[in-house]
Design a protein around this motif. Structure first.
Motif, PDB file in Angstrom:
ATOM      1  N   LEU A 218       0.111  -1.158  -8.445  1.00  0.00           N
ATOM      2  CA  LEU A 218       0.862  -0.759  -7.260  1.00  0.00           C
ATOM      3  C   LEU A 218       1.553   0.585  -7.433  1.00  0.00           C
ATOM      4  CD1 LEU A 218       2.423  -4.246  -6.429  1.00  0.00           C
ATOM      5  CD2 LEU A 218       0.592  -3.090  -5.180  1.00  0.00           C
ATOM      6  N   ALA A 219       1.650   1.047  -8.683  1.00  0.00           N
ATOM      7  CA  ALA A 219       2.262   2.357  -8.925  1.00  0.00           C
ATOM      8  C   ALA A 219       1.311   3.498  -8.566  1.00  0.00           C
ATOM      9  CB  ALA A 219       2.685   2.468 -10.387  1.00  0.00           C
ATOM     10  N   ARG A 220       0.024   3.195  -8.431  1.00  0.00           N
ATOM     11  CA  ARG A 220      -0.961   4.230  -8.085  1.00  0.00           C
ATOM     12  C   ARG A 220      -1.076   4.368  -6.567  1.00  0.00           C
ATOM     13  NH1 ARG A 220      -4.015   5.295 -12.754  1.00  0.00           N
ATOM     14  NH2 ARG A 220      -3.972   3.650 -14.331  1.00  0.00           N
ATOM     15  N   LYS A 221      -1.460   5.527  -6.134  1.00  0.00           N
ATOM     16  CA  LYS A 221      -1.723   5.765  -4.720  1.00  0.00           C
ATOM     17  C   LYS A 221      -3.087   5.164  -4.368  1.00  0.00           C
ATOM     18  CE  LYS A 221       1.972   8.319  -4.080  1.00  0.00           C
ATOM     19  NZ  LYS A 221       3.096   7.863  -3.227  1.00  0.00           N
ATOM     20  N   PRO A 222      -3.286   4.787  -3.108  1.00  0.00           N
ATOM     21  CA  PRO A 222      -4.577   4.210  -2.708  1.00  0.00           C
ATOM     22  C   PRO A 222      -5.785   5.051  -3.096  1.00  0.00           C
ATOM     23  CG  PRO A 222      -2.979   3.869  -0.970  1.00  0.00           C
ATOM     24  CD  PRO A 222      -2.309   4.732  -2.013  1.00  0.00           C
TER      25      PRO A 222
ATOM     26  N   GLY B  88      -2.412  -9.506  -4.724  1.00  0.00           N
ATOM     27  CA  GLY B  88      -2.378  -8.592  -5.860  1.00  0.00           C
ATOM     28  C   GLY B  88      -3.115  -9.128  -7.064  1.00  0.00           C
ATOM     29  N   ALA B  89      -3.012 -10.442  -7.293  1.00  0.00           N
ATOM     30  CA  ALA B  89      -3.714 -11.049  -8.429  1.00  0.00           C
ATOM     31  C   ALA B  89      -5.218 -10.868  -8.309  1.00  0.00           C
ATOM     32  CB  ALA B  89      -3.368 -12.536  -8.524  1.00  0.00           C
ATOM     33  N   SER B  90      -5.752 -11.038  -7.098  1.00  0.00           N
ATOM     34  CA  SER B  90      -7.190 -10.818  -6.879  1.00  0.00           C
ATOM     35  C   SER B  90      -7.567  -9.373  -7.163  1.00  0.00           C
ATOM     36  CB  SER B  90      -7.567 -11.176  -5.437  1.00  0.00           C
ATOM     37  OG  SER B  90      -7.420 -12.550  -5.191  1.00  0.00           O
ATOM     38  N   ALA B  91      -6.744  -8.447  -6.664  1.00  0.00           N
ATOM     39  CA  ALA B  91      -7.038  -7.023  -6.844  1.00  0.00           C
ATOM     40  C   ALA B  91      -6.967  -6.623  -8.311  1.00  0.00           C
ATOM     41  CB  ALA B  91      -6.058  -6.186  -6.015  1.00  0.00           C
TER      42      ALA B  91
ATOM     43  N   TYR C 253      -7.045  -1.317  -4.211  1.00  0.00           N
ATOM     44  CA  TYR C 253      -6.465  -1.459  -2.873  1.00  0.00           C
ATOM     45  C   TYR C 253      -7.479  -2.010  -1.877  1.00  0.00           C
ATOM     46  CZ  TYR C 253      -2.070   0.739  -4.165  1.00  0.00           C
ATOM     47  OH  TYR C 253      -0.858   0.997  -4.738  1.00  0.00           O
ATOM     48  N   GLY C 254      -8.757  -1.743  -2.106  1.00  0.00           N
ATOM     49  CA  GLY C 254      -9.782  -2.307  -1.241  1.00  0.00           C
ATOM     50  C   GLY C 254      -9.804  -3.823  -1.316  1.00  0.00           C
TER      51      GLY C 254
ATOM     52  N   VAL D 128       0.821  -1.216   0.000  1.00  0.00           N
ATOM     53  CA  VAL D 128       0.000   0.000   0.000  1.00  0.00           C
ATOM     54  C   VAL D 128       0.853   1.264   0.000  1.00  0.00           C
ATOM     55  CG1 VAL D 128      -1.703   1.333   1.298  1.00  0.00           C
ATOM     56  CG2 VAL D 128      -1.958  -1.153   1.092  1.00  0.00           C
ATOM     57  N   TYR D 129       1.944   1.248   0.756  1.00  0.00           N
ATOM     58  CA  TYR D 129       2.683   2.494   0.981  1.00  0.00           C
ATOM     59  C   TYR D 129       3.998   2.612   0.218  1.00  0.00           C
ATOM     60  CZ  TYR D 129      -0.659   3.076   4.759  1.00  0.00           C
ATOM     61  OH  TYR D 129      -1.826   3.212   5.479  1.00  0.00           O
TER      62      TYR D 129
END
Length: 426
Positions: free
Chosen positions: A329-333, A313-316, A340-341, A139-140
């Motif tokens: 993952l390059a995007r902010k939440p 990550g695969a699910s997301a 990310y949810g 996330v961060y």
């Protein structure tokens, strides 16, 4: 051309290995360690030939998945939702998320148990630490910083190779069983073959590698290759081929040594009933010594640290891609709330499973069943997509890659039939 030539030497060789290398390493998760240890302990070296067979199949289906990401500039779910009825695609995605969540729980439980074996203390506390740490990193931490961490963790899989060389292995016998199939026509053995196939060729790997190709494309500000037929496109496809081949070879070499270690130590000493990765590690200690036990246990923790983020990550990626929402993952939440949810939710539910009264062995069993349900139609859909010019442009898949991709689908189809035929006998 001058710019490309000037930039080429600046790229370190290890940076050329990205999505394929990490995906291959993530395939050897704690659940995989358990499966390979089980078949090694139960059947000795008699299951090694399966690794030889699965290697080209795994390379093919992963390479096809990676091509979709790089050529289309979108993940698998995006491509599927654009080519097939939405209800069918969402059904596959729901099954994928369910299986992945169970897998996360089983992997975290194995990591906690391995940490307890190594340093003592409550395993559930370690589960919480691993889950929280892994979630926080995703996330961060930016993708540019997170990707090298995954590559570094992947190298820890050499612990399993090292373990095999700390024990006595009759290499002549092992190699003979590796090259020449020694099939046992009974339910237990066939179930073991299906388990190895299901562990090696898993739906979450397809989604992750395709999505990571998209992430790398965006991180480097490159365009998709859908209508590009120049030298750059050819170079990218060769890079994907090399990256994927190295990653899958790495994955299967490690699997080979896991089976060899279990066969040489556990099977040879009559310890044939192994139920989990941590149990395999514990069984190694009195027979192979403290050093082999420590290496094996550390491997369980490190593979989990690599695999759990990949599975979540695969699910997301799948859910956000099918919903046509921003992801990566390059995007902010705040820029990819659904992505990310799902990622955090999968980690939370997987962690909750380790605190529930659900038997982790049975949970893994049903995860394998769910994966068996969705793997074959997902693979078939992927193979249809890569033949459609409207999706792949000039890069439709042909030749040997098409053959091996469909062969992998057929083999997994047979494995699914065998799995369901033996369900009532478990």
């Amino acid at each position: 051309m001058a710019d490309q030539t000037r930039d080429a030497p600046k790229t370190p060789w290890w940076k050329r290995f990205g999505a394929g290398f990490v995906t291959g390493a993530a395939d050897d998760d704690p659940s995989g360690v358990a499966t390979y240890s089980q078949v090694g302990a139960k059947f000795g070296y008699a299951m090694l030939w399966v690794i030889l067979i699965t290697t080209p199949l795994m390379i093919a289906i992963q390479m096809v998945s990676a091509r979709i990401g790089r050529v289309c500039g979108a993940g698998l779910a995006d491509a599927l939702i654009a080519n097939f009825p939405k209800p069918a695609v969402w059904t596959l995605i729901v099954l994928l998320v369910v299986a992945n969540t169970i897998n996360i729980g089983a992997d975290l439980a194995a990591m906690g148990a391995a940490a307890k074996l190594l340093i003592g203390g409550p395993s559930l506390l370690y589960v919480l630490i691993f889950a929280a740490g892994s979630t926080a990193l995703q996330v961060y931490l930016s993708f540019e910083r997170y990707s090298p961490i995954l590559k570094l963790i992947a190298l820890s899989l050499f612990a399993y190779v090292a373990t095999a060389f700390t024990v006595h292995v009759p290499w002549g016998t092992a190699l003979r069983y590796f090259i020449i199939p020694h099939v046992q026509w009974n339910t237990e053995y066939l179930t073991g073959v299906v388990a190895v196939l299901g562990t090696t060729i898993s739906p979450y790997l397809f989604c992750w590698q395709a999505a990571e190709e998209v992430a790398e494309l965006r991180a480097n500000n490159e365009r998709k290759l859908q209508h590009d037929t120049g030298c750059k496109a050819d170079a990218e496809l060769r890079r994907i081929a090399l990256d994927t081949t190295v990653g899958m070879l790495f994955s299967n070499i490690v699997a080979f040594f896991m089976i060899v270690t279990a066969a040489a130590v556990l099977h040879a000493h009559g310890k044939t009933d192994i139920q989990s990765a941590s149990e395999a590690a514990e069984a190694l200690r009195p027979i192979a010594g403290r050093f082999a036990f420590t290496l094996f246990s550390l491997g369980i923790v490190s593979t989990g640290l690599l695999a759990v983020p990949v599975v979540a990550g695969a699910s997301a990626f799948a859910v956000a891609g099918a919903a046509r929402k921003p992801y990566g993952l390059a995007r902010k939440p705040r820029q990819a709330k659904l992505f990310y949810g799902v990622l955090v939710g999968s980690m939370a539910l997987g962690t909750a499973l380790t605190f529930s009264p659900i038997d982790p062995i049975k949970a893994l069993y049903w995860s394998a069943v769910v994966n068996g349900v969705c793997a074959v139609p997902l693979m078939a859909a992927i193979m249809v997509v890569v033949r459609r010019k409207k999706t792949m442009g000039e890069h439709v898949v042909r030749g040997w890659l098409l053959f091996w991709g469909w062969l992998a689908t057929a083999v997994m189809g047979v494995a699914a039939v065998v799995m369901f035929a033996t369900l009532g006998k478990q």
